[in-house]
Design a protein around this motif. Structure first.
Motif, PDB file in Angstrom:
ATOM      1  N   THR A  23      -1.554  11.296  13.363  1.00 15.85           N
ATOM      2  CA  THR A  23      -0.888  11.099  12.043  1.00 15.85           C
ATOM      3  C   THR A  23      -0.245   9.451  11.622  1.00 15.85           C
ATOM      4  N   VAL A  24       0.744   9.412  12.579  1.00 12.18           N
ATOM      5  CA  VAL A  24       1.564   8.067  12.078  1.00 12.18           C
ATOM      6  C   VAL A  24       0.660   6.806  12.113  1.00 12.18           C
ATOM      7  N   GLY A  25      -0.096   6.660  13.157  1.00 10.43           N
ATOM      8  CA  GLY A  25      -0.866   5.586  13.553  1.00 10.43           C
ATOM      9  C   GLY A  25      -1.819   5.341  12.565  1.00 10.43           C
ATOM     10  N   PRO A  26      -2.686   6.329  12.143  1.00  9.48           N
ATOM     11  CA  PRO A  26      -3.372   5.901  10.937  1.00  9.48           C
ATOM     12  C   PRO A  26      -2.934   5.645   9.511  1.00  9.48           C
ATOM     13  N   LEU A  27      -1.892   6.363   9.416  1.00 14.17           N
ATOM     14  CA  LEU A  27      -0.872   6.266   8.360  1.00 14.17           C
ATOM     15  C   LEU A  27      -0.410   4.680   8.072  1.00 14.17           C
ATOM     16  N   GLY A  28       0.116   4.295   9.218  1.00 12.80           N
ATOM     17  CA  GLY A  28       0.448   2.860   9.121  1.00 12.80           C
ATOM     18  C   GLY A  28      -0.610   2.024   8.897  1.00 12.80           C
ATOM     19  N   ALA A  29      -1.624   2.181   9.739  1.00 13.95           N
ATOM     20  CA  ALA A  29      -2.709   0.885   9.475  1.00 13.95           C
ATOM     21  C   ALA A  29      -3.427   1.120   8.033  1.00 13.95           C
ATOM     22  N   ILE A  30      -3.258   2.361   7.493  1.00 19.38           N
ATOM     23  CA  ILE A  30      -3.769   2.262   6.077  1.00 19.38           C
ATOM     24  C   ILE A  30      -2.845   1.692   5.138  1.00 19.38           C
ATOM     25  N   LEU A  31      -1.496   2.060   5.376  1.00 15.75           N
ATOM     26  CA  LEU A  31      -0.438   1.159   4.674  1.00 15.75           C
ATOM     27  C   LEU A  31      -0.602  -0.402   4.654  1.00 15.75           C
ATOM     28  N   GLY A  32      -0.724  -0.809   5.911  1.00 17.33           N
ATOM     29  CA  GLY A  32      -1.038  -2.250   6.394  1.00 17.33           C
ATOM     30  C   GLY A  32      -2.219  -2.649   5.516  1.00 17.33           C
ATOM     31  N   ASP A  33      -3.368  -2.051   5.656  1.00 17.99           N
ATOM     32  CA  ASP A  33      -4.423  -2.608   4.733  1.00 17.99           C
ATOM     33  C   ASP A  33      -4.368  -2.500   3.377  1.00 17.99           C
ATOM     34  N   TYR A  34      -3.726  -1.552   2.598  1.00 15.39           N
ATOM     35  CA  TYR A  34      -3.369  -1.674   1.127  1.00 15.39           C
ATOM     36  C   TYR A  34      -2.310  -2.800   1.059  1.00 15.39           C
ATOM     37  N   LEU A  35      -1.360  -3.011   1.881  1.00 14.28           N
ATOM     38  CA  LEU A  35      -0.421  -4.098   1.684  1.00 14.28           C
ATOM     39  C   LEU A  35      -1.257  -5.534   1.550  1.00 14.28           C
ATOM     40  N   SER A  36      -2.290  -5.850   2.536  1.00 10.86           N
ATOM     41  CA  SER A  36      -2.855  -7.088   2.459  1.00 10.86           C
ATOM     42  C   SER A  36      -3.903  -6.874   1.375  1.00 10.86           C
ATOM     43  N   THR A  37      -4.355  -5.865   1.105  1.00  6.84           N
ATOM     44  CA  THR A  37      -5.324  -5.877   0.040  1.00  6.84           C
ATOM     45  C   THR A  37      -4.676  -6.153  -1.279  1.00  6.84           C
ATOM     46  N   GLY A  38      -3.424  -5.613  -1.383  1.00  7.18           N
ATOM     47  CA  GLY A  38      -2.548  -5.755  -2.755  1.00  7.18           C
ATOM     48  C   GLY A  38      -2.286  -7.215  -2.761  1.00  7.18           C
ATOM     49  N   MET A  39      -1.901  -7.905  -1.840  1.00  7.69           N
ATOM     50  CA  MET A  39      -1.236  -9.141  -1.732  1.00  7.69           C
ATOM     51  C   MET A  39      -2.738 -10.042  -2.212  1.00  7.69           C
ATOM     52  N   SER A  40      -3.735  -9.823  -1.723  1.00 11.37           N
ATOM     53  CA  SER A  40      -4.883 -10.711  -1.956  1.00 11.37           C
ATOM     54  C   SER A  40      -5.407 -10.308  -3.364  1.00 11.37           C
ATOM     55  N   PHE A  41      -5.242  -9.187  -3.994  1.00 10.67           N
ATOM     56  CA  PHE A  41      -5.372  -8.944  -5.340  1.00 10.67           C
ATOM     57  C   PHE A  41      -4.601  -9.827  -6.204  1.00 10.67           C
ATOM     58  N   MET A  42      -3.315  -9.881  -6.076  1.00  7.61           N
ATOM     59  CA  MET A  42      -2.581 -10.359  -6.807  1.00  7.61           C
ATOM     60  C   MET A  42      -2.764 -11.835  -6.819  1.00  7.61           C
ATOM     61  N   PHE A  43      -3.198 -12.547  -5.587  1.00  2.19           N
ATOM     62  CA  PHE A  43      -3.430 -14.045  -5.560  1.00  2.19           C
ATOM     63  C   PHE A  43      -4.821 -14.559  -6.217  1.00  2.19           C
ATOM     64  N   GLU A  44      -5.874 -13.428  -6.219  1.00  4.74           N
ATOM     65  CA  GLU A  44      -7.204 -13.500  -6.489  1.00  4.74           C
ATOM     66  C   GLU A  44      -7.101 -13.427  -8.069  1.00  4.74           C
ATOM     67  N   HIS A  45      -6.101 -12.636  -8.822  1.00  2.00           N
ATOM     68  CA  HIS A  45      -6.384 -12.428 -10.096  1.00  2.00           C
ATOM     69  C   HIS A  45      -5.175 -13.182 -10.947  1.00  2.00           C
ATOM     70  N   ALA A  46      -4.192 -13.460 -10.271  1.00  2.00           N
ATOM     71  CA  ALA A  46      -3.134 -14.082 -10.734  1.00  2.00           C
ATOM     72  C   ALA A  46      -2.990 -15.576 -10.770  1.00  2.00           C
ATOM     73  N   GLY A  47      -3.812 -15.905  -9.335  1.00  2.00           N
ATOM     74  CA  GLY A  47      -4.146 -17.593  -9.023  1.00  2.00           C
ATOM     75  C   GLY A  47      -2.916 -18.069  -9.138  1.00  2.00           C
ATOM     76  N   ILE A  48      -3.087 -18.968  -9.928  1.00  2.00           N
ATOM     77  CA  ILE A  48      -2.002 -20.173 -10.104  1.00  2.00           C
ATOM     78  C   ILE A  48      -0.811 -19.896 -10.395  1.00  2.00           C
ATOM     79  N   PHE A  49      -0.643 -18.847 -11.126  1.00  2.00           N
ATOM     80  CA  PHE A  49       0.596 -18.547 -11.768  1.00  2.00           C
ATOM     81  C   PHE A  49       1.404 -17.769 -10.276  1.00  2.00           C
ATOM     82  N   ALA A  50       0.630 -16.887  -9.441  1.00  2.00           N
ATOM     83  CA  ALA A  50       1.038 -16.258  -8.408  1.00  2.00           C
ATOM     84  C   ALA A  50       1.905 -17.183  -7.221  1.00  2.00           C
ATOM     85  N   THR A  51       0.912 -18.394  -7.214  1.00  2.00           N
ATOM     86  CA  THR A  51       1.281 -19.451  -6.106  1.00  2.00           C
ATOM     87  C   THR A  51       2.435 -20.034  -6.670  1.00  2.00           C
ATOM     88  N   ILE A  52       2.592 -20.461  -7.955  1.00  8.61           N
ATOM     89  CA  ILE A  52       3.592 -21.196  -8.475  1.00  8.61           C
ATOM     90  C   ILE A  52       4.986 -20.636  -8.253  1.00  8.61           C
TER      91      ILE A  52
END
Length: 630
Positions: free
Chosen positions: A259-288
């Motif tokens: 239970t716990v391990g797969p849930l943590g791995a999924i949360l980690g994946d979503y965390l990284s994907t969400g951060m990438s999504f923000m920078f890929e779509h907000a781009g320059i504004f996110a970095t600034i």
């Protein structure tokens, strides 16, 4: 600096050894978990030789020391009964909210393992640079061994985290390491690689990758700490050595895999994907935004909260955007300090500014931030602007970090090696130069040399002989309660003295009275704040609670109107303490002198409990009065 003397003074001023639950250090800070933070004398601590500043992050009490922090830490350990593994059970007597508790755990878990991550990250960066320059070939055994050295700490990161987390949660670190080792065992890894259905005692085991991950092991050890303590409590002393670790492993490892391990791995994946999504779509504004505010994040000590996100980003995506922003923040601070060094006329302060600028370029930014830029204020603003300008270029060029940074400075530049490396270098130069130029343009009030201070003191003595009007004004307390430094207010507008200097009070009664004889300038429509002006010209803001404007006046009653004359002690506002706190709002009340610039100094006169009408702030001679006298 006399490290032993500094250590002894620090230990005494944090409330003594008996008030220290545990102490660790990072690259620039001593990080105390105190039983009672209120026993620490922050004002006296910041006057200790070698202490650049203090901060409370979550419940953790932090002292900014700079490069000498390992030596001071060593003396603290040597002169006390404390150790790195000091008792971490129990806890601070102060109540903590969920967010503060999470940040406290992240900081406490990651800080001890930073040397291992930093060393391994540097080796990975150097190896990548040697490969890029053609010094090594990726088929050579030397390259492969260097890769093993650099990757080892990251591949087996769950084991390092397990030991550190167990110490933080108060459980056995070796049982924790055994849990992590089971999750990384080659047999389990091979079963996952083969695919297909996997089960344990008839229960399905979800396939997940645990090497280089963060969240699964943190969740596992958190659960293990409760399981271990419960089993220890019900087991006879003669059987604990065998029963406690056996049952803990048999319970926690399967629960983690199912239970716990797969849930943590999924949360980690979503965390990284969400951060990438923000920078890929907000781009320059996110970095600034991230680059321009990262120095503020460092001030709170919460930059270590980004560590698990960074590790997940690189593990899942192969790259990270947070590390480049950290580089820009450091080079912005370095550029501002360098400009101060060029412009300052004080030889001693000029030397300090040069030194801290170099230190910041090398990756240790807090001496420049606290010792120079924040001290002069405008250079700190310039550093934020310079980092944001560099962030604009990084956003356009999509600069990334491909390796975990050991040091976020010149020695760590290899982590930025990739298709955008030229832009990465130019962005650092741009942040440095921009911060320096903005500092030069904004200017600053230079630190006086001892000779100038003597001359100024003599001149002030002559002026004081001429001035016949009142030399200071004492502001009375408008509320009864406990005084707190502004730095402890959660709203940075007040904590960073952007609105002006003053103090804060946690009210014990729901009533505000006038601290001055004067006039009501403004009563806010929401009745949570009031502006006053004394007959001597002091402009006072009393702001009841943080974010209480959102109540739209509910639970507040105003007893006066704008424009009316008031006398000291006259009732201004009343409020329902219990109802406001029940609604989830912090009642700490900043009392601010909004025309701070017109005074030589503003000094808090009350500490601890203060009564209504008691002397609260001393406002020293206004500059205007001095000029008129001259």
């Amino acid at each position: 600096m006399n490290h032993r003397k500094t250590a002894e003074e620090i230990l005494q001023l944090v409330g003594g050894e008996s008030n220290v639950q545990s102490v660790i250090h990072c690259m620039t800070r001593l990080r105390f978990n105190l039983y009672d933070n209120s026993k620490a004398d922050r004002q006296a601590l910041e006057q200790v030789d070698g202490v650049l500043g203090s901060n409370i992050s979550g419940s953790q009490f932090q002292l900014i020391i700079g490069n000498e922090v390992p030596k001071v830490y060593k003396e603290i350990i040597a002169s006390s009964g404390l150790s790195e593994s000091s008792n971490t059970q129990g806890g601070s007597k102060e109540k903590k909210n969920v967010i503060s508790s999470i940040f406290d755990v992240i900081s406490g878990v990651f800080t001890p393992i930073l040397p291992a991550i930093a060393g391994a990250g540097m080796i990975k960066g150097i190896t990548a640079l040697l490969l890029t320059l053609g010094v090594l070939q990726d088929t050579s055994q030397t390259y492969q061994i260097l890769t093993v050295i650099g990757d080892g700490a990251f591949y087996f990161l769950p084991i390092l985290l397990a030991i550190s987390a167990a110490r933080k949660f108060g459980s056995n670190p070796y049982i924790a390491a055994a849990i992590a080792a089971a999750m990384l065992h080659p047999t389990l890894t091979a079963m996952f690689a083969e695919g297909g259905d996997i089960s344990f005692a008839g229960l399905p085991v979800t396939i997940a990758t645990y090497s280089s991950t963060v969240i699964p092991i943190l969740l596992a050890i958190w659960i293990a700490s409760y399981v271990e303590k419960w089993i220890d409590r019900i087991t006879h002393a003669s059987l604990k050595l065998i029963v406690v670790p056996t049952i803990t492993l048999l319970v926690v490892v399967p629960v983690t895999l199912i239970t716990v391990g797969p849930l943590g791995a999924i949360l980690g994946d979503y965390l990284s994907t969400g951060m990438s999504f923000m920078f890929e779509h907000a781009g320059i504004f996110a970095t600034i935004l991230l680059a321009g505010t990262f120095s503020l994040i460092i001030m709170t000590g919460m930059h270590y909260a980004f560590t698990p996100i960074v590790i997940n980003n690189i593990a899942v995506n192969g790259y990270d955007y947070i590390i480049p922003a950290m580089f820009l923040a450091n080079f912005g601070q370095a550029g501002a300090a360098f400009a101060v060094a060029l412009k300052s006329k004080n030889k001693k302060f000029k030397s300090l500014s040069y030194t801290t600028a170099i230190t910041a370029v090398m990756g240790v930014t807090e001496p420049a931030m606290y010792g120079v830029n924040m001290k002069l204020k405008k250079p700190f603003v310039a550093a934020l602007i310079g980092a944001a300008i560099g962030g604009a270029l990084y956003g356009i060029a999509d600069v990334k970090a491909y390796i975990i940074a050991g040091i976020v400075g010149l020695p760590g530049i290899p982590v930025l090696i990739g298709p955008e490396f030229v832009f990465a270098l130019f962005g650092l130069l741009l942040a440095f130069v921009s911060a320096a130029v903005v500092t030069w343009i904004l200017g600053f009030e230079d630190v006086l040399s001892p000779a100038e201070e003597t001359t100024t003191a003599d001149q002030n003595t002559e002026k004081e002989a001429i001035v016949t009007e009142k030399t200071s004004e004492v502001l009375a307390s408008p509320i009864a309660g406990e005084t707190r430094p502004l730095a402890e207010v959660s709203d940075p507008t007040f904590a960073q003295e952007i609105m002006g200097k003053g103090t804060a009070i946690f009210p014990s009664v729901g009533e505000v009275v006038s601290p001055i004889d004067g006039e009501v300038v403004t009563v806010f429509a929401t009745k949570h704040a009031i502006g006053l002006k004394s007959s001597n010209g002091a402009e006072v803001l009393i702001h009841v609670g943080i974010d209480t404007v959102k109540l739209n006046g509910e639970h507040f009653t105003a007893h006066i109107e704008s424009g009316v004359k008031v006398h000291k002690g006259q009732k201004l506002l009343s409020f329902d303490k219990e109802a406001i706190q029940a609604a989830g709002y912090d009642l700490i009340t900043p009392v601010i002198i909004t025309n701070t610039a017109e005074y030589e100094d503003i000094t808090a006169l009350a500490e601890g409990t203060v009564s209504t009408g008691e002397a609260l702030l001393d406002l020293a001679v206004p500059h205007a009065a001095s000029k008129e006298a001259s």
